[in-house]
Design a protein around this motif. Sequence first.
Motif, PDB file in Angstrom:
ATOM      1  N   GLY A  39      -2.185  27.780  15.456  1.00 29.79           N
ATOM      2  CA  GLY A  39      -1.416  27.587  16.483  1.00 29.79           C
ATOM      3  C   GLY A  39      -1.113  25.900  16.754  1.00 29.79           C
ATOM      4  N   PRO A 191      -0.520  24.123  30.175  1.00 26.03           N
ATOM      5  CA  PRO A 191       0.191  23.150  29.367  1.00 26.03           C
ATOM      6  C   PRO A 191       0.687  21.902  29.966  1.00 26.03           C
ATOM      7  CG  PRO A 191       0.960  25.262  28.499  1.00 26.03           C
ATOM      8  CD  PRO A 191       0.126  25.383  29.928  1.00 26.03           C
TER       9      PRO A 191
ATOM     10  N   VAL B 218      -2.252  28.749  21.882  1.00 25.24           N
ATOM     11  CA  VAL B 218      -2.644  27.713  21.488  1.00 25.24           C
ATOM     12  C   VAL B 218      -1.266  27.160  20.844  1.00 25.24           C
ATOM     13  CG1 VAL B 218      -3.231  26.316  19.238  1.00 25.24           C
ATOM     14  CG2 VAL B 218      -4.765  28.125  20.393  1.00 25.24           C
ATOM     15  N   LYS B 219      -0.173  27.657  20.291  1.00 23.83           N
ATOM     16  CA  LYS B 219       1.163  27.313  20.339  1.00 23.83           C
ATOM     17  C   LYS B 219       1.646  26.877  21.441  1.00 23.83           C
ATOM     18  CE  LYS B 219       2.571  29.910  16.170  1.00 23.83           C
ATOM     19  NZ  LYS B 219       2.918  31.208  15.735  1.00 23.83           N
ATOM     20  N   ARG B 220       1.560  27.360  22.530  1.00 20.05           N
ATOM     21  CA  ARG B 220       2.268  27.172  23.791  1.00 20.05           C
ATOM     22  C   ARG B 220       1.620  25.822  24.316  1.00 20.05           C
ATOM     23  NH1 ARG B 220       1.250  28.981  29.317  1.00 20.05           N
ATOM     24  NH2 ARG B 220       3.299  28.894  30.667  1.00 20.05           N
ATOM     25  N   PHE B 221       0.426  25.715  24.236  1.00 22.73           N
ATOM     26  CA  PHE B 221      -0.137  24.286  24.508  1.00 22.73           C
ATOM     27  C   PHE B 221       0.311  23.125  23.899  1.00 22.73           C
ATOM     28  CE2 PHE B 221      -3.144  26.462  27.255  1.00 22.73           C
ATOM     29  CZ  PHE B 221      -3.386  25.593  28.352  1.00 22.73           C
ATOM     30  N   ALA B 222       0.129  23.554  22.388  1.00 23.84           N
ATOM     31  CA  ALA B 222       0.554  22.579  21.336  1.00 23.84           C
ATOM     32  C   ALA B 222       2.004  22.120  21.401  1.00 23.84           C
ATOM     33  CB  ALA B 222       0.178  22.945  19.996  1.00 23.84           C
ATOM     34  N   THR B 224       3.947  22.388  23.967  1.00 22.79           N
ATOM     35  CA  THR B 224       4.128  21.466  25.192  1.00 22.79           C
ATOM     36  C   THR B 224       3.794  19.800  24.896  1.00 22.79           C
ATOM     37  OG1 THR B 224       3.856  23.246  26.502  1.00 22.79           O
ATOM     38  CG2 THR B 224       3.710  21.256  27.613  1.00 22.79           C
ATOM     39  N   LEU B 225       2.646  19.914  24.205  1.00 23.74           N
ATOM     40  CA  LEU B 225       1.935  18.370  23.963  1.00 23.74           C
ATOM     41  C   LEU B 225       2.752  17.707  22.888  1.00 23.74           C
ATOM     42  CD1 LEU B 225      -1.883  18.833  24.069  1.00 23.74           C
ATOM     43  CD2 LEU B 225      -0.393  18.224  25.622  1.00 23.74           C
TER      44      LEU B 225
END
Lengths: 227, 227
Positions: A39, A191, B218-222, B224-225
């Motif tokens: 991810g 997020p 995880v992709k959604r957090f990453a 956004t960051l």
Amino acid sequence: MSAKPFLPRGLVVSCQAEEGSPFHAPAFVVAFARAAELGGAVAVRLRDVVNVTAVRAATTLPIIALTKGSYADGRVLITPDRRDVEQLFASGADMVAVDVTDRVGPDGVHRLEWFRRVRNEHRLPLMADVATYEEGLKAAEAGADLVGTTLSGYTDSTSKVRLDVPDFELIERLAKELPGKVVAEGRIWTPEQAALALRLGAAAVVVGTAITRPVDIVKRFASTLNR
Amino acid sequence: MSAKPFLPRGLVVSCQAEEGSPFHAPAFVVAFARAAELGGAVAVRLRDVVNVTAVRAATTLPIIALTKGSYADGRVLITPDRRDVEQLFASGADMVAVDVTDRVGPDGVHRLEWFRRVRNEHRLPLMADVATYEEGLKAAEAGADLVGTTLSGYTDSTSKVRLDVPDFELIERLAKELPGKVVAEGRIWTPEQAALALRLGAAAVVVGTAITRPVDIVKRFASTLNR
């Protein structure tokens, strides 16, 4: 202590299943660590030699490792035992997180003093988990490679901190003093909160429960629906 | 078709790992289903006989089961085969979800017509997965026990629907016509969105990816960051 930062700016996924959770086994911790890598996370954080060994074989991401010590008075300390530090590194950890709060360990030694001793003996990367601004500054002065806000709200001196939101004030104050060294950790659910922590100066953001504790994620949805 | 609703009002957790995911195995589907139960969900939704069998042995929650049929033209149909319906019930499913969109199945039969035939032969609970308001009304008229908004955005006739948010308009319109029968499903990422779906009249809300697809979380957090 090198010029190059230990971590690229980004997301660290904490992969820690609690005892009693359906996910409490190394195979699940490995699956979450692989999900972190797929991810786009920059590192994983996880506990216990058995999990570090299993995850080391499954991912090339940096591993921040720890153990937890729980005591009769309710205290939970992060990697309170020097032997654990050594075993975690020997198992493949790239960095070990240790408790550098204003507390005393099971050996009767104040954690800052304990940290200074470990630091003097080991050049390997150490992350100091702290609860307050003062603890963070002292940990950095004593040679912590990274300083995490992990324990804010979970020590006697921070028992008044709100437990429903991240401690953004601590993240911001520490990041101003310790640029590139502060890891935001604790109660980051969205997020947007993670992005705010980076904007406030954090070098990286640890997200655990919101990704790797499905029981808690279900509870959060269910309790909102039952209101 | 009974007076008593099939589901209590609340959260349904969809436990479906995609192929290639580190979580693509019955042991993981079971762990997510147990997490759903421990966290307070009212039912689980999952695919394939192998997973239904495994989850049936591990939880008392109602199971809404399905299979997926993928075709050369890109279509994905929900439980397009009558034998699958029977096998899913035989494996312990409490309800089977089937495709009642305005599309034709691999057998050349229009899905609504196919659904009418299955409905006539089976008194067991069936959930109709639809993409539009008209499909939902027709499915209910043909005897669907529940109508899910699952497929909005994923059929030719709904290809213009926004894929970054739930289809709240469809949920609200259908719930007004079919009180107690509409299940909100599709792109529900937050507890607030789930609660809004209930306020708009949904009888239950299915959440999948936000709970049971760690790679996507995880992709959604990453992402956004990394913005």
